[in-house]
Design an enzyme around this catalytic site. Sequence first.
Site, PDB file in Angstrom:
ATOM      1  N   MET A  80       0.835  -1.210   0.000  1.00 53.58           N
ATOM      2  CA  MET A  80       0.000   0.000   0.000  1.00 53.58           C
ATOM      3  C   MET A  80       0.868   1.258   0.000  1.00 53.58           C
ATOM      4  O   MET A  80       0.634   2.184  -0.786  1.00 53.58           O
ATOM      5  CB  MET A  80      -0.931  -0.001   1.216  1.00 53.58           C
ATOM      6  CG  MET A  80      -1.882   1.199   1.274  1.00 53.58           C
ATOM      7  SD  MET A  80      -1.204   2.643   2.119  1.00 53.58           S
ATOM      8  CE  MET A  80      -1.715   2.304   3.791  1.00 53.58           C
TER       9      MET A  80
ATOM     10  N   GLY B 274      14.063  18.018  15.160  1.00 54.85           N
ATOM     11  CA  GLY B 274      15.065  16.972  15.323  1.00 54.85           C
ATOM     12  C   GLY B 274      15.507  16.303  14.048  1.00 54.85           C
ATOM     13  O   GLY B 274      16.674  16.379  13.666  1.00 54.85           O
TER      14      GLY B 274
ATOM     15  N   TRP C 106       4.756   3.755  21.939  1.00 58.53           N
ATOM     16  CA  TRP C 106       4.977   3.370  20.550  1.00 58.53           C
ATOM     17  C   TRP C 106       5.696   2.033  20.428  1.00 58.53           C
ATOM     18  O   TRP C 106       6.283   1.728  19.393  1.00 58.53           O
ATOM     19  CB  TRP C 106       5.724   4.471  19.817  1.00 58.53           C
ATOM     20  CG  TRP C 106       4.891   5.722  19.695  1.00 58.53           C
ATOM     21  CD1 TRP C 106       3.603   5.909  20.135  1.00 58.53           C
ATOM     22  CD2 TRP C 106       5.279   6.960  19.106  1.00 58.53           C
ATOM     23  NE1 TRP C 106       3.170   7.174  19.855  1.00 58.53           N
ATOM     24  CE2 TRP C 106       4.178   7.850  19.221  1.00 58.53           C
ATOM     25  CE3 TRP C 106       6.448   7.406  18.491  1.00 58.53           C
ATOM     26  CZ2 TRP C 106       4.216   9.159  18.745  1.00 58.53           C
ATOM     27  CZ3 TRP C 106       6.493   8.712  18.017  1.00 58.53           C
ATOM     28  CH2 TRP C 106       5.385   9.570  18.141  1.00 58.53           C
TER      29      TRP C 106
ATOM     30  N   ASP D  36      11.879  14.039  23.632  1.00 60.86           N
ATOM     31  CA  ASP D  36      10.580  14.098  22.952  1.00 60.86           C
ATOM     32  C   ASP D  36       9.531  13.261  23.676  1.00 60.86           C
ATOM     33  O   ASP D  36       9.773  12.100  23.995  1.00 60.86           O
ATOM     34  CB  ASP D  36      10.702  13.579  21.517  1.00 60.86           C
ATOM     35  CG  ASP D  36      11.429  14.550  20.605  1.00 60.86           C
ATOM     36  OD1 ASP D  36      11.431  15.750  20.916  1.00 60.86           O
ATOM     37  OD2 ASP D  36      11.990  14.107  19.593  1.00 60.86           O
TER      38      ASP D  36
ATOM     39  N   HIS E 208       3.587  17.875   7.751  1.00 56.17           N
ATOM     40  CA  HIS E 208       2.941  16.678   7.216  1.00 56.17           C
ATOM     41  C   HIS E 208       2.382  16.909   5.811  1.00 56.17           C
ATOM     42  O   HIS E 208       1.859  15.992   5.193  1.00 56.17           O
ATOM     43  CB  HIS E 208       1.828  16.218   8.157  1.00 56.17           C
ATOM     44  CG  HIS E 208       2.336  15.827   9.508  1.00 56.17           C
ATOM     45  ND1 HIS E 208       2.287  16.687  10.588  1.00 56.17           N
ATOM     46  CD2 HIS E 208       2.927  14.699   9.954  1.00 56.17           C
ATOM     47  CE1 HIS E 208       2.823  16.085  11.635  1.00 56.17           C
ATOM     48  NE2 HIS E 208       3.215  14.885  11.277  1.00 56.17           N
TER      49      HIS E 208
ATOM     50  N   CYS F 114       6.889  19.559  13.506  1.00 58.57           N
ATOM     51  CA  CYS F 114       7.393  18.234  13.857  1.00 58.57           C
ATOM     52  C   CYS F 114       8.706  18.006  13.117  1.00 58.57           C
ATOM     53  O   CYS F 114       9.221  18.904  12.448  1.00 58.57           O
ATOM     54  CB  CYS F 114       6.348  17.172  13.485  1.00 58.57           C
ATOM     55  SG  CYS F 114       6.523  15.612  14.387  1.00 58.57           S
TER      56      CYS F 114
END
EC number: 2.1.1.14
Length: 775
Positions: free
Chosen positions: A18, A436, A565, A603, A698, A730
């Site tokens: 995908m 970062g 995560w 973070d 993003h 980000c």
Amino acid sequence: MVYAHNLGFPRIGIKREMKKTVEAYWRGEISQQQLQQQAIELQLTNWKIQAEAGVDLIPVGDFSWYDHVLDMAVRVGAIPSRFKALNSNITDTMFCMARGQAPNGIETSACEMTKWFDTNYHYIVPEFTTNQSFELHHDDLFKSTKLALENNYRAKPVILGPLSFLWLGKCKGESFNKLLLLEKLLPVYAEIFEQLSSLGVEWVQVDEPILVLDLPPEWQQAFLTTYQQLNFFNLKCLLATYFGSLDDNLSLTCQLPVDGLHIDYCRAPDQLDSVLSQLPAEKILSVGIIDGRNIWCNDLNRSLTLLENIQSSLGDRLWVAPSCSLLHVPIDLDQENKLDVELKSWFAFAKQKVAEAAFLTRGLREGRESIGAELKKNEEVIISRKTSKRIHNPNVEKKAASVTERLMRRQHEHSIRKNKQTAQLNLPLFPTTTIGSFPQTSQIRCLRRDYKQGKIDDALYEEKIRQEIAEVIGIQVKLGLDVLVHGELERNDMVEYFGELLDGIAITSNGWVQSYGSRCVKPPIIFGDVSRERPMTLRWIEYAQSLTTKSVKGMLTGPVTILAWSFVRDDQPRSQTAKQIALALRDEVQDLERSGVRVIQIDEPAFRECLPLRKAAWQDYLEWAVKCFRLASCGVKDETQIHTHMCYSEFNDIIEAIAALDADVITIESSRSEMEILKSFEKFAYPNDIGPGIYDIHSPRIPRVAEIEELAVRALQYIPIERLWINPDCGLKTRNWEETKEALSRMVDAAKHLRKAFSSEKTPTIDLELQPAST
């Protein structure tokens, strides 16, 4: 008859087909017809895996090229006006809504993106206006359903329910009661059900996950009126809840005119007795007993005993399923050829989990003896994990037990620290930095891959990474950034990198899960006590700092985010595992400081996503989460500046906990919400420095300097000038270098304009209105 079914299957493909296909489409390398053909092939593969495992009812409509909430918005015609005029092609419109850019090059501001409940999956936030209209706008669900039926699968279409759809969206422009939209929305849902019924479908799965939240009374009442009004056109409806307990919503849920109810037993086992006592006699109960959010194999003997007890009450009205969609776990454990054999035996990915559901169902239908071999093998695995010596480390447990409150406090309060840091760092007004990571080119990825595969030695790898770091530092110096980063070029992922270097954590080769859109991550597996044998980041940061007189940030991932995560061991409290991670990070922070690093970022983008869904459980979580961050960060001198970064966070309800972290600087994602997130600071005087994300990384769209300035001015309505940092939303890992350099150049230019406009000697001259952002 007892059925095995599934709520949803991973979309990404065993080999991440995908991701590769959709990114090729975005680059213009394949046609939309080729894109759709790949969708057909992926869905057929997923259905075959589940059917061969023994799943009776196959979920259909769980596939998406980007996000299922976005798909639902497009399906019911909730397409913001700024996108309607740009694309006549519905697929390109969808991508434009998600990314701010369509494959045909058309650009506009993307829809907001945020976390899906308390998971690491992100959804695109639907936008609603006071004059919102709805219409059936996309036939993807019907095409998939027809395809499944034509291939002789017993299809169970899956859609997001109307109340959850509205709840997860946001008002754009004037605020209003979203429940007022039900009158226009429900006829479109009825159209969907009518078309599914005409195809010959028996069951439809309607997901209403907000039923596990603290709902206002008017929303609770809306469930009763909505489901009484909905016309299912003779379809049987399975109402699916997951991620928590129904609690005070149980009574109303049992009153809804649906044919079955799915509950998450893994997340909320205590609700089972109440559900059994209140479930109407004619309704199906689907028990989510296979953990859809973790990778540990199920204790089949224990689960079968529980299900047998339920079956004695419900008979054939019992269904067996994973707790939630398997979107949150990797696809196939069989693809893992490098895992330790014992460790691997403890795991189950999506393919194995649907097989577990089928085994249990067969045991209920035909008796325990019918799955005797599977039960015996599973029992051996469960015993192996419980008795393995690799799980416990006495030194780690002793160190964790010796932690005191003093270890979780800085030497002095922030006001004193700030004066010392200002003198040492010599930063200008509106200091600029990045979060970062910098672009990860194909060359970088190939370099890391060759190193892991042993094709290049340590010396060559280090030489190449140093060359890349030097280039990143040089670019930042040339751009004029104030606090630099080394770019994280040696890191494939901000959590996996540390997982590879910490004891007690295993890394998979193909354990990919979807984070958002085409972005996939490979969560580490925390199987035992966590410790650090040696420095993890020191050599790279030391080298980067040697190249410049400007400060280079040490870059670490915080304990809560590593926990959130990763797939986490379930044999001890999560707070205990987080404390072990924090102690390992504390050692790293102190090593960085001793080496001369003056700014260290820890973070915590997952800080809020770990917040329990029910407010009654918040305080306990926030207490240990704050303590773990402080344990990791407070072992340094006043002069060392501690930064943290957070993603997609609504701060209003946890602002005091955010302040309690006592980070000297916090950077947050805020550009897509147009600084709306900063309203948290209207009533709470946040004492430390803040860097609200000033542009959206993003999206490939590059903001204009004036846009950046405008967002900064909006931020100044909530943040004092001397505390405002200028930075992206980000990390820049997913962007290319052309986009990155141009966007950062404009960001630095905007900061220079702001310094000139807001210098202490003169009145602001910038041509922008000083007023809060519109909502």
